[in-house]
Design a protein around this motif. Structure first.
Motif: not given
Length: 124
Positions: A17, A28, A30, A32
């Motif tokens: 991240r 944006h 994400e 996971h």
């Protein structure tokens, strides 16, 4: 100024991240951890999906976008990360379609190994 917050329980996820934020300044992001979908010990950080929208991807074909992400995460891919799924979009593409593709099921050989539970220890 404070540095990026690194979660002690999820160092690889936190590193992914932080590196992507710094290098690509996404609109944006994400990350996971999909390791639980695979035949690995509980708590592993080996399989990830990244969904990222960045202006840096403008004008780049999909393959170049993936190469860019792979270069940024070179250390993770050479170490603990076994698999990385990437969905790389421009901000405009993200605004038009925010759908995130489902990851395929694990087809790794170890999942079909009848002795895998013994090798991994109890997963109870």
């Amino acid at each position: 100024a404070r540095g990026p917050l690194i979660s002690m329980g999820k160092p690889v996820e936190s590193s992914i991240r932080a590196k992507l934020r710094q290098a690509l300044q996404p609109v944006h992001l994400e990350v996971h951890n999909e390791s639980s979908m695979h035949a690995v010990p509980r708590g592993s950080e080996t399989h990830f999906k990244v969904v990222i929208a960045s202006q840096r991807f403008a004008g780049l074909p999909l393959l170049q976008r993936h190469r860019l992400v792979n270069e940024i995460l070179q250390a993770e891919l050479a170490g603990p990360v076994h698999a990385l799924s990437i969905q790389a979009k421009t901000p405009q593409q993200w605004e038009e379609n925010q759908r995130v593709s489902q990851s395929p099921g694990c087809l790794g050989g170890s999942k079909h190994d009848p002795h895998m539970a013994t090798k991994l220890g109890s997963q109870g």
